[in-house]
Design an enzyme around this catalytic site. Structure first.
Site, PDB file in Angstrom:
ATOM      1  CD  GLU A 288      -2.618   1.196   2.709  1.00 21.52           C
ATOM      2  OE1 GLU A 288      -2.254   0.455   3.643  1.00 21.52           O
ATOM      3  OE2 GLU A 288      -3.601   1.965   2.784  1.00 21.52           O
TER       4      GLU A 288
ATOM      5  CG  ASP B  70      -8.835   0.345   3.266  1.00 20.79           C
ATOM      6  OD1 ASP B  70      -8.736  -0.563   4.102  1.00 20.79           O
ATOM      7  OD2 ASP B  70      -7.879   1.073   2.949  1.00 20.79           O
ATOM      8  CG  ASP B  71     -10.432   2.053   6.868  1.00 15.33           C
ATOM      9  OD1 ASP B  71     -10.682   1.349   7.856  1.00 15.33           O
ATOM     10  OD2 ASP B  71      -9.367   1.970   6.213  1.00 15.33           O
TER      11      ASP B  71
HETATM   12  N1  ADE Z   1      -6.301  -0.157   9.118  1.00 15.91           N
HETATM   13  C1  ADE Z   1      -7.441   0.363   8.656  1.00 15.91           C
HETATM   14  N2  ADE Z   1      -7.308   0.737   7.377  1.00 15.91           N
HETATM   15  C2  ADE Z   1      -6.034   0.441   7.010  1.00 15.91           C
HETATM   16  C3  ADE Z   1      -5.297   0.567   5.818  1.00 15.91           C
HETATM   17  N3  ADE Z   1      -5.806   1.105   4.704  1.00 15.91           N
HETATM   18  N4  ADE Z   1      -4.004   0.167   5.824  1.00 15.91           N
HETATM   19  C4  ADE Z   1      -3.466  -0.353   6.920  1.00 15.91           C
HETATM   20  N5  ADE Z   1      -4.134  -0.506   8.065  1.00 15.91           N
HETATM   21  C5  ADE Z   1      -5.403  -0.121   8.118  1.00 15.91           C
HETATM   22 ZN    ZN Z   2      -7.075  -1.941   4.733  1.00 17.29          ZN
END
Ligand code: ADE
Ligand code: ZN
Length: 340
Positions: free
Chosen positions: A201, A279-280
């Site tokens: 990432e 993701d979030d």
């Molecule tokens: N925890 C929550 N979202 C994350 C992300 N995109 N990368 C790493 N840890 C995370």
């Molecule tokens: Zn993640």
């Protein structure tokens, strides 16, 4: 965008495989739970909190994400959070979801892991009963903490082993290579748990190779920096290692300057088993269909064929059984035929 493509993206059945359930806490729910649990927040209003969602890196996001999670105290809080996610997922035609959760974020505040898992598991059952969504849980270790602490988290969670299907690795990537967790991942393999890991990432492509070789990860979360190593791209394609890519997250956390620069189309073109995920979503501007719609709107080279490939990949990459995967593929074919 062509309205027929937009309708297909919205209606096609899909699996979501990269979703941190704590990252689905909307600001309104953060304030509601803070009040219910008498937790003092550093922000005075929903608007002030939302205004802080201007991230420059993964770490700048994680600092706010962990502060938001501090309102979660009881099993019912975890239930409310997860069920709110499932309501949104159902609206996006998600038929299967594998949810990440971070037990160490909660046990460090004195919340028993039983409350975390019971609340989440109850929401998974309810989502199945009300929406027909099949859902499972993946326990993530925080990579900024030690392997010893990961072992302790695993030990604490093992009485609830039947409620999670796998383990993952998340939090601050840079400076925390996969090798740090070699022994705990090996132990999880012996326990029959599926293994996934965030890699590539913000971290270098070497972390992706190490996640595969050392951790025996079956899927790579993100993995977008693989393009810096052409031999690795070939390997990922040849072995059909799924990458759970999160377009809105990558733009929000400045992994790419804009959606127009995202490499997902190139990864698909290279024959990789790419999937689209949120993701979030409460922090990055949208749930899974928003990820599809924003990406496809920004990239005219993506059309109907790529949409169907991404949905098909999401089923292939899931940890569901073969018969279930085949049933979802037939559902997808039916939606595709009706929208043809
Ligand atoms: N925890 C929550 N979202 C994350 C992300 N995109 N990368 C790493 N840890 C995370
Ligand atoms: Zn993640």
């Amino acid at each position: 965008m062509d309205p027929r493509l937009e309708a297909l993206l919205r209606r096609m059945p899909k699996a979501e495989l990269h979703l941190h359930i704590e990252g689905s806490l909307e600001p309104e729910m953060i304030f509601r739970l803070a009040e219910r649990n008498h937790v003092k927040l550093a922000y005075g209003s929903v608007e002030a909190l939302r205004a802080a969602y201007a991230f420059t890196s993964l770490q700048s996001f994680l600092d706010i994400y962990y502060a938001g999670a501090s309102v979660l105290r009881k099993a019912e809080d975890f239930f409310d959070m997860a069920f709110a996610y499932f309501q949104r997922a159902a609206a996006d035609n998600v038929v299967h979801a594998e949810l990440f959760f971070d037990p160490q974020t909660h046990t460090a505040r004195g919340v028993p892991v039983a409350a975390v898992i019971e609340g989440l598991e109850h929401a998974c059952r309810r989502a199945h009963a009300e929406y027909g969504i099949s859902a499972s849980l993946i326990l993530c270790f925080l990579r900024h903490l030690s392997e010893e602490e990961a072992f302790a988290a695993l030990e604490e969670a093992l009485p609830h082993r039947k409620h999670f299907v796998g383990i993952g690795l998340d939090s601050s990537e840079r400076g925390h290579p996969p090798e740090k967790f070699a022994r705990v991942f090996a132990r999880c393999g012996e326990l029959g748990l599926h293994r996934v890991a965030h890699a590539g990432e913000e971290g270098p492509p070497e972390y992706i190779s190490a996640a595969l070789d050392v951790l025996k990860a079956e899927r790579i979360d993100h993995g977008v920096r693989c393009v810096e190593d052409p031999a690795l791209v070939q390997r990922l394609a040849r072995q059909r290692v799924p990458l759970t890519v999160c377009p809105l997250s990558n733009v929000k956390l400045c992994v790419f300057g804009s959606m127009a620069e995202h490499n997902l189309p190139a990864l698909l073109q290279a024959g990789l088993c790419v999937t689209v995920n949120s993701d979030d979503p409460a922090y990055f501007g949208g749930y899974v269909n928003s990820n599809f719609l924003t990406l496809f709107a920004a990239r005219p080279e993506l059309g109907r064929e790529q949409a169907l490939t991404l949905a098909r990949n999401s089923f292939e990459a899931s940890f569901a059984g073969a018969a279930q995967k085949a049933a979802w593929a037939r559902q997808l074919d039916a939606v595709a035929a009706a929208s043809g």
